[in-house]
Write a protein that holds these residues in place. Sequence first.
Motif, mmCIF file in Angstrom:
data_model
loop_
_atom_site.group_PDB
_atom_site.id
_atom_site.type_symbol
_atom_site.label_atom_id
_atom_site.label_comp_id
_atom_site.label_asym_id
_atom_site.label_seq_id
_atom_site.Cartn_x
_atom_site.Cartn_y
_atom_site.Cartn_z
ATOM 1 N N PRO A 1 0.837 -1.209 0.000
ATOM 2 C CA PRO A 1 0.000 0.000 0.000
ATOM 3 C C PRO A 1 0.870 1.257 0.000
ATOM 4 O O PRO A 1 2.041 1.219 0.403
ATOM 5 C CB PRO A 1 -0.796 -0.118 1.300
ATOM 6 C CG PRO A 1 -0.663 -1.533 1.727
ATOM 7 C CD PRO A 1 0.629 -2.035 1.187
ATOM 8 N N VAL A 2 0.292 2.355 -0.433
ATOM 9 C CA VAL A 2 1.022 3.620 -0.516
ATOM 10 C C VAL A 2 0.251 4.696 0.243
ATOM 11 O O VAL A 2 -0.967 4.827 0.082
ATOM 12 C CB VAL A 2 1.218 4.062 -1.982
ATOM 13 C CG1 VAL A 2 1.994 5.382 -2.043
ATOM 14 C CG2 VAL A 2 1.940 2.981 -2.774
ATOM 15 N N ASN B 1 2.501 6.501 -10.704
ATOM 16 C CA ASN B 1 3.818 5.911 -10.498
ATOM 17 C C ASN B 1 3.898 4.932 -9.333
ATOM 18 O O ASN B 1 5.001 4.480 -8.986
ATOM 19 C CB ASN B 1 4.850 7.028 -10.265
ATOM 20 C CG ASN B 1 5.053 7.884 -11.495
ATOM 21 O OD1 ASN B 1 5.818 7.542 -12.392
ATOM 22 N ND2 ASN B 1 4.351 9.012 -11.541
ATOM 23 N N ALA B 2 2.779 4.578 -8.738
ATOM 24 C CA ALA B 2 2.813 3.677 -7.588
ATOM 25 C C ALA B 2 3.532 2.369 -7.914
ATOM 26 O O ALA B 2 4.368 1.900 -7.129
ATOM 27 C CB ALA B 2 1.392 3.392 -7.108
ATOM 28 N N ALA B 3 3.223 1.786 -9.049
ATOM 29 C CA ALA B 3 3.842 0.502 -9.394
ATOM 30 C C ALA B 3 5.358 0.634 -9.535
ATOM 31 O O ALA B 3 6.104 -0.296 -9.201
ATOM 32 C CB ALA B 3 3.239 -0.041 -10.687
ATOM 33 N N ASN C 1 -3.989 0.506 -6.429
ATOM 34 C CA ASN C 1 -5.359 0.334 -5.967
ATOM 35 C C ASN C 1 -5.483 0.430 -4.444
ATOM 36 O O ASN C 1 -6.575 0.280 -3.901
ATOM 37 C CB ASN C 1 -5.907 -1.014 -6.434
ATOM 38 C CG ASN C 1 -5.993 -1.099 -7.942
ATOM 39 O OD1 ASN C 1 -6.545 -0.207 -8.577
ATOM 40 N ND2 ASN C 1 -5.425 -2.143 -8.524
ATOM 41 N N ARG C 2 -4.351 0.660 -3.786
ATOM 42 C CA ARG C 2 -4.380 0.794 -2.320
ATOM 43 C C ARG C 2 -3.561 2.030 -1.935
ATOM 44 O O ARG C 2 -2.410 1.929 -1.536
ATOM 45 C CB ARG C 2 -3.842 -0.455 -1.624
ATOM 46 C CG ARG C 2 -4.757 -1.669 -1.738
ATOM 47 C CD ARG C 2 -4.250 -2.814 -0.869
ATOM 48 N NE ARG C 2 -2.968 -3.324 -1.334
ATOM 49 C CZ ARG C 2 -2.160 -4.091 -0.594
ATOM 50 N NH1 ARG C 2 -2.484 -4.381 0.663
ATOM 51 N NH2 ARG C 2 -1.020 -4.536 -1.099
ATOM 52 N N ILE C 3 -4.190 3.180 -2.098
ATOM 53 C CA ILE C 3 -3.552 4.458 -1.786
ATOM 54 C C ILE C 3 -4.387 5.168 -0.717
ATOM 55 O O ILE C 3 -5.617 5.157 -0.779
ATOM 56 C CB ILE C 3 -3.444 5.346 -3.044
ATOM 57 C CG1 ILE C 3 -2.524 4.677 -4.082
ATOM 58 C CG2 ILE C 3 -2.919 6.736 -2.690
ATOM 59 C CD1 ILE C 3 -2.522 5.379 -5.425
ATOM 60 N N ALA D 1 -12.456 -4.401 0.690
ATOM 61 C CA ALA D 1 -12.719 -4.475 -0.748
ATOM 62 C C ALA D 1 -12.623 -3.076 -1.340
ATOM 63 O O ALA D 1 -13.012 -2.095 -0.708
ATOM 64 C CB ALA D 1 -14.098 -5.060 -0.997
ATOM 65 N N PRO D 2 -12.088 -2.969 -2.554
ATOM 66 C CA PRO D 2 -11.970 -1.635 -3.171
ATOM 67 C C PRO D 2 -13.332 -1.008 -3.372
ATOM 68 O O PRO D 2 -14.323 -1.708 -3.618
ATOM 69 C CB PRO D 2 -11.278 -1.920 -4.509
ATOM 70 C CG PRO D 2 -11.534 -3.366 -4.778
ATOM 71 C CD PRO D 2 -11.597 -4.032 -3.435
#
Length: 374
Positions: free
Chosen positions: A124-125, A187-189, A196-198, A359-360
Amino acid sequence: MTTLSRRGAMMLPLGLAGLAAACAPAARQMAMNADPSGRADPEMLALLESYARLNPAPIETLGAADARRQPSMADAVRARALEQQNTNPQRPINSYNDITLTTLPNGLPARIYRPISASAGPLPVILYFHGGGWVIADIDTYDSSARALCAEAEAIVVSVHYRQGPEFRFPTAHDDANLAYAWVVTNAAAINGDPNRIAIVGESAGGNLALNTAIFARDRRMGSPRAVVAIYPVGGVDLETASYQQFANAKPLGRPAIQWFVSNYTTGPRDLQDPRLDLAGRADLRGLPPVFIVNAEIDPLQTDGARLEEKIRASGGQVTRTVYPGVTHEFFGADAVLTKAKQAQRQVGEQLRAAFAAAPPAAPARPVRRRAGI
């Protein structure tokens, strides 16, 4: 070797009592100067006294350049830790590195913190915005908060430094915060993060930026963050709320200092009508992700947090607010010397981990355009 007479030995306790009595008023005066509210718990009071010994000038008497050179509460935490013989108060993490975000028109300085984690990733970020009234402080000043979030949430933290007033006035810092969020989503990846987890977290003025950035993401349909954490956020422009009145002279943040910050960031009274500054009064807070608000009791901004909680709940949102008694503004990053800072950090970490594990959220429905007659 000098030997006390029996009479001298009998008189010694009386002399010590007299000395203690003489010192007591000075100690009380020191406590009153450090904590005008008289409500700080023992740990917070000791930290405020360490801060007072650094002899910071009232920020409202300074220009911005001099204010940025003043001792901070982070300096006071280090001083208090040394008094307790703690020579290494930093929270352990895996690693960190400084970068410049490739944002236009200006790159933004940032520091990326990586947690000690059994997972190989992606992780996560957390996008983190520091405090300082949009005028002072930087990534280094709030290093302890970013480290704590990294450790407690087991997440990558991207701590961003935005442009500040009076050199760059409203809405520059707010625009920079939006650009930083767009950078993290894109740029998270590349930093081994999960796009998807920010989550977005901010302290004080940074708490205001965190909420505004979530509104920006909602309005631009950029993908909703999983959560927003606003730590004693600037939530409105009313300087006559209950907590502003009760804690007008609080340390380290009182009403005169807030007025100084506002005058150095805004261009004039018209800016105060903008919903980005008057979140509790004018902003549309519908459709936000779960919001977690942390407030300190001894803080002019305490009522701002309460007003934000009320408005988010009335707008149908999910919100949790915790007020920590006996502590002041800037307590969150003082975990090296404050038990309640550790408690707050642990609570925020738990809230973020739960948000990342959930869940998103469903994508917001786009309005359906109907042709005439249908």
